[in-house]
Design a protein around this motif. Structure first.
Motif, mmCIF file in Angstrom:
data_model
loop_
_atom_site.group_PDB
_atom_site.id
_atom_site.type_symbol
_atom_site.label_atom_id
_atom_site.label_comp_id
_atom_site.label_asym_id
_atom_site.label_seq_id
_atom_site.Cartn_x
_atom_site.Cartn_y
_atom_site.Cartn_z
ATOM 1 N N MET A 71 -2.278 -14.875 0.289
ATOM 2 C CA MET A 71 -2.557 -13.696 0.158
ATOM 3 C C MET A 71 -1.441 -13.294 -1.586
ATOM 4 N N PRO A 72 -1.370 -14.410 -2.138
ATOM 5 C CA PRO A 72 -0.498 -14.850 -3.491
ATOM 6 C C PRO A 72 -0.651 -13.832 -4.612
ATOM 7 N N LYS A 73 -0.828 -12.505 -4.566
ATOM 8 C CA LYS A 73 -0.140 -11.688 -5.108
ATOM 9 C C LYS A 73 1.075 -10.797 -4.230
ATOM 10 N N LEU A 74 1.252 -11.915 -3.084
ATOM 11 C CA LEU A 74 2.136 -10.653 -2.440
ATOM 12 C C LEU A 74 3.456 -11.777 -2.638
ATOM 13 N N VAL A 75 2.985 -12.770 -2.788
ATOM 14 C CA VAL A 75 4.277 -13.904 -2.448
ATOM 15 C C VAL A 75 5.835 -13.477 -3.662
ATOM 16 N N GLY A 76 6.576 -13.361 -3.066
ATOM 17 C CA GLY A 76 8.139 -12.418 -3.894
ATOM 18 C C GLY A 76 8.449 -11.655 -3.011
ATOM 19 N N MET A 77 7.589 -11.327 -2.316
ATOM 20 C CA MET A 77 7.777 -9.239 -1.792
ATOM 21 C C MET A 77 8.955 -9.365 -1.111
ATOM 22 N N ASP A 78 9.604 -9.917 -0.285
ATOM 23 C CA ASP A 78 10.115 -10.281 0.970
ATOM 24 C C ASP A 78 8.994 -9.518 2.101
ATOM 25 N N ALA A 79 7.830 -10.201 2.468
ATOM 26 C CA ALA A 79 6.568 -9.059 3.075
ATOM 27 C C ALA A 79 7.674 -10.590 4.624
ATOM 28 N N VAL A 80 7.046 -9.443 5.442
ATOM 29 C CA VAL A 80 6.638 -9.983 7.028
ATOM 30 C C VAL A 80 5.347 -10.366 6.887
ATOM 31 N N VAL A 81 4.314 -11.235 7.803
ATOM 32 C CA VAL A 81 3.036 -11.250 7.949
ATOM 33 C C VAL A 81 2.733 -10.538 9.358
ATOM 34 N N ASN A 82 1.801 -10.406 10.148
ATOM 35 C CA ASN A 82 1.835 -9.930 11.029
ATOM 36 C C ASN A 82 0.310 -11.000 11.398
ATOM 37 N N ILE A 83 0.256 -11.535 12.528
ATOM 38 C CA ILE A 83 -1.591 -11.960 12.524
ATOM 39 C C ILE A 83 -1.587 -11.370 14.229
ATOM 40 N N GLY A 84 -3.521 -10.912 14.103
ATOM 41 C CA GLY A 84 -3.145 -10.928 15.810
ATOM 42 C C GLY A 84 -4.618 -10.348 16.070
ATOM 43 N N HIS A 85 -5.004 -10.076 16.762
ATOM 44 C CA HIS A 85 -6.220 -9.595 17.082
ATOM 45 C C HIS A 85 -6.807 -8.034 16.732
ATOM 46 N N MET A 86 -8.059 -7.906 16.408
ATOM 47 C CA MET A 86 -8.109 -6.070 15.935
ATOM 48 C C MET A 86 -9.571 -5.981 16.234
ATOM 49 N N THR A 87 -9.593 -4.531 16.703
ATOM 50 C CA THR A 87 -10.737 -4.397 16.800
ATOM 51 C C THR A 87 -10.825 -3.211 15.957
ATOM 52 N N ILE A 88 -12.171 -3.282 15.239
ATOM 53 C CA ILE A 88 -12.733 -1.489 14.861
ATOM 54 C C ILE A 88 -13.482 -1.278 15.235
ATOM 55 N N GLU A 89 -14.360 -0.024 15.388
ATOM 56 C CA GLU A 89 -15.519 0.148 16.143
ATOM 57 C C GLU A 89 -15.872 1.687 15.258
ATOM 58 N N GLY A 90 -16.539 2.251 15.555
ATOM 59 C CA GLY A 90 -17.488 3.199 13.956
ATOM 60 C C GLY A 90 -16.969 3.068 13.119
ATOM 61 N N LEU A 91 -16.708 2.089 12.722
ATOM 62 C CA LEU A 91 -16.732 2.046 11.024
ATOM 63 C C LEU A 91 -18.185 2.079 10.607
#
Length: 174
Positions: free
Chosen positions: A139-159
């Protein structure tokens, strides 16, 4: 026709891995990779400004999450609950009892006939240097914005992007 209906229902559950950057402003940005086909969807969320229900903790907030299908350029907005100081858990909002009337109305309007269920739980949290390296790569557009990154399993139902598009067309022609 029954076989076609069953096939359509089985396609309504998307499972995969999400990478979500939490920005200092409280907004979130990232992507969801649906497995096994590696289909990428964009995720962008902003915190809803509203009074917090007194029984909710400080780490609880409502987020207006926009899911973008990059292939068709269609978007769908979903109101979700975000828990944890680093947006460690995101899930569907079952009820909005105690929230302001405009938030309750938005939930009822958005969920209407097309109930979408979202579930995300952080398995890896990256901060500082590790977060910057991840952002630089994915996500190069977010570099330098002092963000933390969460990585994990995601489920989306009914989209269903087709149903949302039909609604947007009707609203635009009115």
């Amino acid at each position: 026709m029954e076989g076609g209906e069953k096939e359509e229902k089985s396609q309504t559950v998307m499972e995969g891995v999400a990478s979500i950057a939490l920005l200092p402003s409280g907004s979130i940005s990232g992507h969801f990779i649906q497995l096994p086909h590696s289909i990428c969807y964009g995720l962008h969320g902003t915190e809803l400004e509203c009074e917090r229900e007194c029984s909710r903790g400080e780490d609880y907030r409502l987020i207006k999450l926009t899911v973008t299908d990059y292939n068709t350029k269609r978007e769908r907005e979903i109101v979700v609950e975000c828990r944890g100081h680093d947006a460690a858990k995101i899930c569907s909002t079952d009820h909005a009892h105690g929230w302001q009337k405009d938030v309750v109305g938005m939930l009822e309007q958005k969920h209407g006939k097309h109930k979408v269920s979202v579930s995300f739980e952080c398995e890896t949290l990256k901060a500082e240097k590790a977060a910057e390296e991840h952002l630089r790569k994915f996500m190069p557009k977010l570099v330098g914005m002092d963000a933390v990154v969460n990585i994990g399993h995601m489920t989306i139902e009914g989209l269903n992007f087709d149903a949302e598009t039909e609604c947007k067309c009707i609203e635009q022609s009115s």
